[in-house]
Enzyme design. Structure first.
Site, short mmCIF file in Angstrom:
data_model
loop_
_atom_site.label_atom_id
_atom_site.label_comp_id
_atom_site.label_asym_id
_atom_site.label_seq_id
_atom_site.Cartn_x
_atom_site.Cartn_y
_atom_site.Cartn_z
N CYS A 21 0.84 -1.17 0.00
CA CYS A 21 0.00 0.00 0.00
C CYS A 21 0.89 1.23 0.00
O CYS A 21 2.07 1.15 0.27
CB CYS A 21 -0.86 0.05 1.27
SG CYS A 21 -1.93 -1.37 1.48
N GLY A 35 -0.43 0.12 -5.10
CA GLY A 35 -1.71 -0.54 -4.86
C GLY A 35 -2.76 0.00 -5.80
O GLY A 35 -2.91 1.23 -5.91
N GLY A 59 1.67 -2.00 5.48
CA GLY A 59 2.43 -3.03 6.19
C GLY A 59 1.54 -4.18 6.57
O GLY A 59 0.47 -4.38 5.98
N TYR A 96 12.32 -4.26 -6.30
CA TYR A 96 11.18 -4.23 -7.20
C TYR A 96 10.11 -3.18 -6.89
O TYR A 96 9.66 -2.47 -7.79
CB TYR A 96 10.54 -5.63 -7.24
CG TYR A 96 9.21 -5.69 -7.97
CD1 TYR A 96 9.14 -5.42 -9.32
CD2 TYR A 96 8.04 -6.03 -7.29
CE1 TYR A 96 7.92 -5.47 -9.99
CE2 TYR A 96 6.82 -6.09 -7.95
CZ TYR A 96 6.76 -5.81 -9.29
OH TYR A 96 5.57 -5.86 -9.95
#
Ligand code: SF4
Length: 477
Positions: free
Chosen positions: A12, A38, A113, A259
């Site tokens: 997120c 996200g 998280g 990434y």
């Protein structure tokens, strides 16, 4: 058909704005820059000093926030969230921010998280009569704040944060304040910036975001990271920092550099573009190959491929082109097309690949299914040899800190040797960056320490209820 991705998925993104007459517009622009973190839902909560208004929907930031929607979110304070669900299902119910009115006042909270003891906390709170509205782990924070015996909101928040385990970078809004906090190990990034006041009567605007790329679009200047274990409160009296918990060994997620994060961001104090380039250079030193061209799997493999090309002297060529406009579902022709999903996203450039010995650079292999199709696509386009190089070590364990990973039995590297994977994906050779090489490239120990649990299975905290429980240990053990 559903277009599946064989990448680990982003978690997120969060943003917060304090002290700007168009706070919700700035939050919207910042969220737009964090869309890669996200794409399922997004939301903004804004305050005009009295009311905390909220708008959240399923979909992309640019579709959700029309001019009318933003006009319905007035005030000089705002927080925002863009979500890919890692816990809870993806219904609108679980979209964030979560807004409540409780004994501590009106507030809304957004989180990036994964709180690893959320189930345990929730069960305890439910036993004491709390009623939960969502299945998201974020809601436990709101309940803990509401039930805290501490009198002030700041003390209640600190008290609540101390009870959480796992990964959380969170922002919270009340009618007149913004709060920003990071877990004591600093798993996920969170940065603070400032937009200088444009007139003598207007103070600076304070901005928080998951990544610095969110600052650029709103003209904010990067100031610093929110430190692990730190809680920053911004209100009429200015910005104040306190540490709600003792510092623990830092475990920042190295996969942010491999990434997730955008290459134009600073993450954990390091430029992502530079670390990815260094990963490619290190990979070329560790696993050289005699070849004609280096070809990135776009987009995330591009920077590492540039590093590999510079270090090896093998020219970089864009032999695969990505279509950026592929949605989540697509109507497939009734006559099945082989590898349809991958072909929608990637197309080979035949005149670049034909007759060449190709080094293909990607940032990860998760299940191996997509890599196999890409190698086949490059061969079908006429490549003579295909040598796969991966800019991180084999992914052998799942993540419990906010990254969506398949279970261990679906991770190809947890179940096959490197040579078996090479055989499965039909490459002429396959090599991964070593763990040591990854740490060196990301500057581990040089102002930052990383979690590398998905490559080692050594989790930096106790993770309850998983198939691969490890004793608590510091990163680097
Ligand atoms: Fe990041 Fe992997 Fe650690 Fe998860 S397990 S926080 S993806 S390094």
């Amino acid at each position: 058909m559903l277009i599946e991705s064989d990448k680990l998925r982003e978690e997120c993104g969060v943003v917060a704005i304090y002290g700007h007459p168009e706070a919700s517009k700035l939050a919207y622009l910042s969220l737009y820059a964090l869309q890669h973190r996200g794409q399922e839902s997004a939301g903004i909560a804004a305050s005009d000093g009295e009311r905390v208004r909220l708008h959240k929907e399923m979909g992309l930031v640019s579709d959700i926030f029309t001019a009318d929607v933003l006009a319905s979110l007035p005030g000089s304070l705002a927080i925002g969230h863009t979500r890919y669900s890692t816990t809870g299902d993806s219904a609108l119910l679980n979209a964030q921010p979560i807004r409540v009115e409780c004994s501590k006042g009106r507030l809304a909270l957004a989180h990036n998280g994964n709180i690893t003891n959320a189930m345990e906390i929730r069960a305890n709170l439910e036993a004491q009569g709390s009623i939960f509205q969502t299945t998201s782990d974020t809601e436990v924070v709101v309940h803990l704040i509401a039930r805290s015996r501490e009198e002030t909101l700041v003390a209640a928040m600190a008290d609540s944060l101390r009870r959480l385990e796992g990964a959380f970078s969170l922002v919270m809004i009340t009618p007149d304040r913004i709060f920003a906090a990071r877990d004591p190990r600093g798993f996920r990034p969170l940065v603070m910036g400032r937009i200088p006041g444009q007139a003598a009567h207007r103070a600076d605007t304070i901005v928080f975001a998951s990544e610095t790329c969110a600052f650029d679009l709103v003209g904010a200047i990067y100031e610093r990271e929110v430190k692990p274990g730190e809680l920053i409160i911004v209100g009429p009296e200015g910005a104040h920092s306190r540490f709600y918990a003792a510092q623990q060994p830092q475990s920042s997620c190295v996969f942010e550099h491999v990434y997730f994060s955008r290459p134009d961001s600073l993450v954990f104090g390091k430029a992502v573009q530079e670390t990815r380039d260094e990963m490619g250079r290190q990979l070329a030193r560790e696993a050289p190959v005699d070849a004609d061209i280096v070809v990135p799997v776009p987009d995330s493999g591009v920077t590492a491929a540039m590093g590999f090309s510079h270090e090896s002297g093998i020219p970089l060529q864009f032999g695969l082109i990505r279509n950026h406009y592929v949605g989540r579902t697509f109507i497939e022709p009734e006559q099945r097309v082989r590898d349809f999903g991958v072909k929608l996203k990637l197309n080979p450039v035949r005149h670049v690949l034909a007759g060449k010995r190709v080094v293909l650079i990607d940032d990860s292999i998760v299940r191996g299914t997509t890599s196999r199709k890409i190698v086949r696509m490059v061969r079908d386009a006429g490549a003579k040899e295909v040598h796969m190089r991966i800019s991180c070590p084999p992914t052998v364990s799942s993540c419990y800190y906010g990254v969506d990973t398949p279970s261990k039995n679906q991770l190809i590297a947890a179940n096959k040797s490197v040579d078996e994977i090479r055989e499965y994906i039909c490459a002429d050779s396959l090599a991964y960056l070593s763990l040591e090489g990854l740490r060196r490239a990301a500057g581990d120990g040089n102002g930052v320490s990383y979690c590398t649990a998905c490559y080692t299975g050594k989790y930096p905290t106790n993770v309850v209820g998983v198939d691969e429980i490890q004793p608590a240990m510091a990163v680097g053990d």
